[in-house]
Write an enzyme that holds these catalytic residues in place. Structure first.
Site, short mmCIF file in Angstrom:
data_model
loop_
_atom_site.label_atom_id
_atom_site.label_comp_id
_atom_site.label_asym_id
_atom_site.label_seq_id
_atom_site.Cartn_x
_atom_site.Cartn_y
_atom_site.Cartn_z
N GLU A 146 -44.48 4.83 102.29
CA GLU A 146 -44.76 5.22 100.90
C GLU A 146 -44.63 4.02 99.97
O GLU A 146 -43.54 3.42 99.88
CB GLU A 146 -43.77 6.30 100.45
CG GLU A 146 -43.96 6.71 99.00
CD GLU A 146 -42.85 7.61 98.49
OE1 GLU A 146 -43.08 8.35 97.53
OE2 GLU A 146 -41.73 7.55 99.07
N GLN A 207 -46.99 13.76 97.17
CA GLN A 207 -45.90 14.12 96.26
C GLN A 207 -46.35 13.98 94.81
O GLN A 207 -47.26 13.19 94.52
CB GLN A 207 -44.66 13.25 96.52
CG GLN A 207 -44.00 13.54 97.86
CD GLN A 207 -42.86 12.60 98.18
OE1 GLN A 207 -42.92 11.41 97.91
NE2 GLN A 207 -41.80 13.14 98.78
N GLU A 243 -41.42 16.30 93.78
CA GLU A 243 -40.32 15.33 93.73
C GLU A 243 -40.17 14.85 92.28
O GLU A 243 -40.48 13.71 91.95
CB GLU A 243 -40.59 14.16 94.68
CG GLU A 243 -39.37 13.28 94.87
CD GLU A 243 -39.63 12.07 95.75
OE1 GLU A 243 -38.73 11.70 96.52
OE2 GLU A 243 -40.73 11.48 95.66
#
Length: 265
Positions: A146, A207, A243
């Site tokens: 990520e 996310q 998130e």
């Protein structure tokens, strides 16, 4: 179909950690993710998932000494043995929790890192990820990387989408995938829909959070309905991890997700 997973490291923090599973289920979530499971036994977490009828969709490998400021091991030269141990531990939890994917945080560059240091981190990252992906493949799991913005996490080695795509190509393992966090991407790269389109074949998880405060996704500069529409058009069948940090208590901020089965009261 959009499937939302609650990030229990950020949402429902009004409750003790193990009580957040029930809170997430009662709010309408069917999947959960969080940073790390290692403070609890796999049996304890599996019981919490089963009692709440939730699916574990993601967690991170052990990150090194988090309290001391470490943010992952995967690119750190000289820490390869520790990283390999972290892969074994994460996969043990992933199997116990029936979790299909784990995230290998890249870690931090030393302050003022020169080009040779960056290259050493890159080479370590590639070799470590190749090991992690091959170990994960033995047990049918994916490993994710990520890009994280350097405003929230100064010095993080992996921060741009193009860098992540180059790493995936260099490693060359089909179960190494991209964790596409639209919040981080907006801060570092922007052009979210084009990035989604160009990288879609490599995306293993998505996310979201509002930009720039990282509150609910209906706050800030990103128009998430358009992004959800494009993800559905592209055929995304995975989870979308929520998130973000609620601006107030978690439940009162969930009105944005009512169209996807979430309940705000």
């Amino acid at each position: 179909m959009i499937r939302l997973a609650a990030n229990l490291s950020m949402l429902f923090t009004e409750h003790d950690f193990l009580d957040r599973f029930t809170a997430a289920s009662e709010a309408g979530f069917r999947g959960v993710e969080y940073l790390f499971p290692y403070d609890h036994s796999p049996d304890t977490l599996r019981d919490a998932l089963q009692a709440s009828h939730l699916q574990q969709v993601l967690f991170n490998l052990p990150p090194g000494d988090w309290e001391a400021g470490e943010r992952g091991l995967a690119s750190l030269p000289g820490r390869e043995a520790e990283f390999r141990d972290s892969v074994v531990e994460a996969l043990r939890y992933a199997e116990a929790l029936d979790c299909p994917r784990v995230h290998a945080m890249a870690g931090l560059l030393p302050e003022g890192a020169d080009e040779p240091t960056r290259q050493a981190h890159h080479a370590t990252f590639i070799e470590n990820l190749r090991f992690a992906a091959r170990e994960a493949a033995r047990v049918g799991r994916e490993v994710l990387i990520e890009p994280i913005n350097t405003c929230d996490m100064p010095g993080f080695f992996l921060s741009r989408q193009a860098q992540a795509m180059a790493v995936l190509e260099a490693v060359g393992e089909s179960n190494l995938r991209l964790q596409f966090d639209l919040y981080h991407c907006q801060i570092m790269d922007g052009d979210l829909i084009r990035h989604l389109e160009h990288q879609f074949g490599d995306i293993g998880h998505v996310q979201i959070a509002g930009v720039p405060e990282r509150h609910e996704p209906d706050r800030g500069e990103v128009h998430y309905p358009a992004l959800f529409e494009r993800l559905e058009a592209l055929g995304y069948a995975g989870w979308i991890g929520c998130e973000y940090r609620p601006a107030a208590d978690t439940r009162s901020g969930l009105a944005w997700g009512e169209a996807f089965g979430l309940m705000s009261h």
